[in-house]
Write a protein that holds these residues in place. Structure first.
Motif, PDB file in Angstrom:
ATOM      1  N   ALA A  60      71.704 -66.027  77.341  1.00  0.00           N
ATOM      2  CA  ALA A  60      71.721 -65.123  78.009  1.00  0.00           C
ATOM      3  C   ALA A  60      70.384 -64.881  78.216  1.00  0.00           C
ATOM      4  CB  ALA A  60      72.659 -64.552  78.563  1.00  0.00           C
ATOM      5  N   LYS A  61      69.759 -64.303  77.049  1.00  0.00           N
ATOM      6  CA  LYS A  61      68.271 -63.685  77.216  1.00  0.00           C
ATOM      7  C   LYS A  61      67.600 -64.516  77.325  1.00  0.00           C
ATOM      8  CE  LYS A  61      67.712 -59.829  75.220  1.00  0.00           C
ATOM      9  NZ  LYS A  61      67.155 -58.382  75.773  1.00  0.00           N
ATOM     10  N   GLY A  62      67.279 -65.435  76.573  1.00  0.00           N
ATOM     11  CA  GLY A  62      67.174 -66.851  75.491  1.00  0.00           C
ATOM     12  C   GLY A  62      65.687 -65.353  74.289  1.00  0.00           C
ATOM     13  N   ARG A  63      66.629 -65.282  73.635  1.00  0.00           N
ATOM     14  CA  ARG A  63      66.577 -64.594  72.212  1.00  0.00           C
ATOM     15  C   ARG A  63      66.020 -64.923  71.637  1.00  0.00           C
ATOM     16  NH1 ARG A  63      67.152 -58.400  71.461  1.00  0.00           N
ATOM     17  NH2 ARG A  63      67.520 -57.689  69.852  1.00  0.00           N
ATOM     18  N   PRO A  64      65.407 -64.500  70.542  1.00  0.00           N
ATOM     19  CA  PRO A  64      65.011 -65.158  68.947  1.00  0.00           C
ATOM     20  C   PRO A  64      65.888 -65.419  68.064  1.00  0.00           C
ATOM     21  CG  PRO A  64      62.967 -64.517  69.430  1.00  0.00           C
ATOM     22  CD  PRO A  64      63.995 -63.772  70.510  1.00  0.00           C
ATOM     23  N   PRO A 147      72.214 -56.313  73.035  1.00  0.00           N
ATOM     24  CA  PRO A 147      70.381 -55.529  72.829  1.00  0.00           C
ATOM     25  C   PRO A 147      70.305 -55.335  74.680  1.00  0.00           C
ATOM     26  CG  PRO A 147      71.163 -58.231  73.456  1.00  0.00           C
ATOM     27  CD  PRO A 147      72.011 -57.019  73.393  1.00  0.00           C
ATOM     28  N   SER A 148      68.960 -55.084  74.481  1.00  0.00           N
ATOM     29  CA  SER A 148      68.773 -54.396  75.913  1.00  0.00           C
ATOM     30  C   SER A 148      69.169 -55.742  77.262  1.00  0.00           C
ATOM     31  CB  SER A 148      67.305 -54.088  76.573  1.00  0.00           C
ATOM     32  OG  SER A 148      66.509 -55.207  75.388  1.00  0.00           O
ATOM     33  N   ALA A 149      69.858 -55.413  78.417  1.00  0.00           N
ATOM     34  CA  ALA A 149      69.504 -56.465  79.163  1.00  0.00           C
ATOM     35  C   ALA A 149      68.853 -56.566  79.981  1.00  0.00           C
ATOM     36  CB  ALA A 149      71.100 -55.796  80.283  1.00  0.00           C
ATOM     37  N   ASN A 150      67.561 -57.309  79.535  1.00  0.00           N
ATOM     38  CA  ASN A 150      67.010 -57.854  80.074  1.00  0.00           C
ATOM     39  C   ASN A 150      66.466 -59.447  79.886  1.00  0.00           C
ATOM     40  OD1 ASN A 150      65.683 -56.599  77.468  1.00  0.00           O
ATOM     41  ND2 ASN A 150      64.170 -57.908  77.768  1.00  0.00           N
ATOM     42  N   LEU A 151      65.437 -60.241  80.541  1.00  0.00           N
ATOM     43  CA  LEU A 151      65.265 -61.658  79.840  1.00  0.00           C
ATOM     44  C   LEU A 151      64.225 -61.067  78.605  1.00  0.00           C
ATOM     45  CD1 LEU A 151      64.912 -63.850  82.853  1.00  0.00           C
ATOM     46  CD2 LEU A 151      66.367 -64.108  80.821  1.00  0.00           C
ATOM     47  N   PRO A 155      60.270 -56.657  80.819  1.00  0.00           N
ATOM     48  CA  PRO A 155      59.894 -55.227  80.083  1.00  0.00           C
ATOM     49  C   PRO A 155      61.692 -54.439  79.916  1.00  0.00           C
ATOM     50  CG  PRO A 155      58.972 -55.064  81.511  1.00  0.00           C
ATOM     51  CD  PRO A 155      59.018 -56.937  81.710  1.00  0.00           C
ATOM     52  N   SER A 156      62.754 -54.604  78.964  1.00  0.00           N
ATOM     53  CA  SER A 156      63.567 -53.824  79.216  1.00  0.00           C
ATOM     54  C   SER A 156      63.986 -52.700  80.746  1.00  0.00           C
ATOM     55  CB  SER A 156      63.773 -52.514  78.253  1.00  0.00           C
ATOM     56  OG  SER A 156      64.326 -52.652  77.447  1.00  0.00           O
ATOM     57  N   THR A 157      65.682 -53.265  81.463  1.00  0.00           N
ATOM     58  CA  THR A 157      65.256 -52.824  82.421  1.00  0.00           C
ATOM     59  C   THR A 157      66.187 -51.086  82.138  1.00  0.00           C
ATOM     60  OG1 THR A 157      67.983 -54.078  81.993  1.00  0.00           O
ATOM     61  CG2 THR A 157      66.202 -55.100  83.050  1.00  0.00           C
ATOM     62  N   LYS A 241      56.028 -60.255  71.074  1.00  0.00           N
ATOM     63  CA  LYS A 241      55.739 -60.160  72.227  1.00  0.00           C
ATOM     64  C   LYS A 241      56.298 -58.990  73.367  1.00  0.00           C
ATOM     65  CE  LYS A 241      52.240 -60.288  75.810  1.00  0.00           C
ATOM     66  NZ  LYS A 241      51.560 -61.570  76.437  1.00  0.00           N
ATOM     67  N   HIS A 242      56.898 -57.545  73.777  1.00  0.00           N
ATOM     68  CA  HIS A 242      57.473 -57.456  74.211  1.00  0.00           C
ATOM     69  C   HIS A 242      57.505 -57.424  75.828  1.00  0.00           C
ATOM     70  CE1 HIS A 242      61.233 -56.186  71.466  1.00  0.00           C
ATOM     71  NE2 HIS A 242      61.498 -57.429  71.834  1.00  0.00           N
ATOM     72  N   TYR A 243      58.091 -56.073  76.394  1.00  0.00           N
ATOM     73  CA  TYR A 243      57.789 -55.356  76.977  1.00  0.00           C
ATOM     74  C   TYR A 243      56.640 -56.166  78.115  1.00  0.00           C
ATOM     75  CZ  TYR A 243      59.999 -52.729  73.379  1.00  0.00           C
ATOM     76  OH  TYR A 243      60.602 -52.595  72.550  1.00  0.00           O
TER      77      TYR A 243
END
Ligand code: TXA
Ligand code: MG
Length: 356
Positions: A60-64, A147-151, A155-157, A241-243
């Motif tokens: 859902a997040k596209g997270r590694p 995790p934080s609820a962002n793509l 940035p985190s939501t 690379k974040h946020y």
């Protein structure tokens, strides 16, 4: 996928919101994904023992998938189940700062699956200071990996609107509640070794941890801000690379007046070339800037932390091409703000030059 959105009452009245929490708890229990409020940022939760649900978080997040998740608990004693060793330092910090914006890394117990920890032998645990989050975890009857609820890469939501923008259609339910008060993610401290190490700075500062524990170190990936070649951050997430806002972002450091002059000069150049420019300022300086969008982080470090991600997301919405930001002092909560700004800017920091 249709996403249920449960709007909580104005004043977070647990009785009024009970049916929403029950519905969300049922979804978690049955292997679904629920975004929920916490005091730091919104979280995207799943039953930590349901491998399929946890995999769905990453999708859902596209997270590694090598990036481990924090296990959220509603009762401090849960650490006795989740960790195989409870250092005295962990007991002290849990007593002082939980529920609150602090995550502790400890040696994991047998119970904790490796798909939660990205293959590590440690587990990250946090008890959030948010009544709805705590009630949700309790009623679901499971520990909640979140995790934080962002793509991933955004940035985190910190508001329900942010979560809806990023995740509606991708998860089962969003508990749309109030704005997160702290606004940046929890401090992560590894208490599994002799000397505690901060892996991610947050609102529980190094100074506050040292007051409880004595010496506390900071992972070089945090302190040096730039992840140098060969320095592997101990929190795997810190290497990504974040946020990141969509615009090209630069942080300007130096004496206050030099910073204002430099940012105005750079902004003027870009605007002349036809670009849209945004500026991140403190309240005191806001009126001194000229650009398409000048946003204030407020008067204090705590206020700046709470506004930071909303400000970065606003720049995306306003479609600016370049962002220039003031910098913050690297102490107390300023350390955490700088850490997030530096990541948002992809380590792009310049020194302001006086006009001497
Ligand atoms: O405030 C917060 O911590 C929020 C709310 C929702 O609780 N959660 C959050 O989760 O920020 P996430 O997944 O966005 O960030 C968790 C960070 C990642 O950088 C990850 O690499 C690190 O924690 N982490 C998790 N488990 C770890 C472990 N066993 N060892 C080292 N780092 C770990
Ligand atoms: Mg995150």
């Amino acid at each position: 996928m249709d996403t249920i959105i449960g709007y909580t009452s104005e004043n977070n009245n647990l009785e009024n919101d009970s049916h929403i929490i029950d519905e969300a708890a049922g979804i978690l229990k049955n292997g679904g994904l629920v975004a929920f409020p916490t005091e730091t940022v919104y979280g995207l939760g799943a039953d930590f023992l349901n491998e399929k649900a946890v995999k769905n978080i990453y999708a859902a997040k596209g997270r590694p998938s090598d990036n481990p998740l924090i296990v959220h608990i509603a009762d401090k004693d849960a650490i006795y189940e989740l960790a195989s060793e409870i250092p005295d330092n962990a007991k002290k910090l849990a007593a002082k700062f939980w529920p609150g914006p602090l995550t502790m890394i400890m040696k994991k117990s047998e119970m904790v699956p490796k798909y939660i920890t990205g293959g590590l032998d440690t587990v990250a645990v946090r008890m959030p200071a948010n009544a709805i989050a705590l009630e949700l975890i309790k009623r679901s009857g499971v520990y909640v990996a979140a995790p934080s609820a962002n793509l991933s890469g955004k940035p985190s939501t910190t508001t329900a609107e942010h979560v809806i923008n990023d995740l509606k259609g991708r998860i089962d339910m969003i508990i749309a509640s109030k704005e997160s008060q702290v606004g940046i993610e929890s401090t992560i401290v590894d208490v599994s070794g002799d000397v505690p190490i901060i892996l991610r700075p947050g609102a529980i500062t190094r100074e506050m941890l040292e007051e409880q524990l004595g010496r506390v170190d900071v992972d070089p990936a945090v302190a040096g801000a730039v992840v140098a070649d060969g320095v592997v951050p101990r929190a795997p997430g810190m290497k990504y690379k974040h946020y990141a806002p969509n615009a090209d972002m630069t942080i300007v450091e130096g004496d206050n007046k030099d910073v204002i002059d430099t940012i105005n000069r750079l902004a003027a150049e870009k605007m002349k070339a036809g670009y849209r420019v945004g500026i991140v300022a403190t309240s005191d300086n806001q009126a001194s800037y000229k650009a398409d969008v000048v946003l204030s982080l407020g008067h204090s470090e705590m206020e700046a932390a709470s506004k930071l991600y909303a400000v970065l997301r606003t720049f995306d919405k306003m479609k600016v091409d370049y962002i220039y930001s003031e910098s913050f002092k690297s102490s107390n909560v300023g350390t955490a703000i700088m850490n997030r700004l530096i990541k948002a800017a992809g380590h792009n920091i310049i020194k302001a030059h006086g006009s001497e």
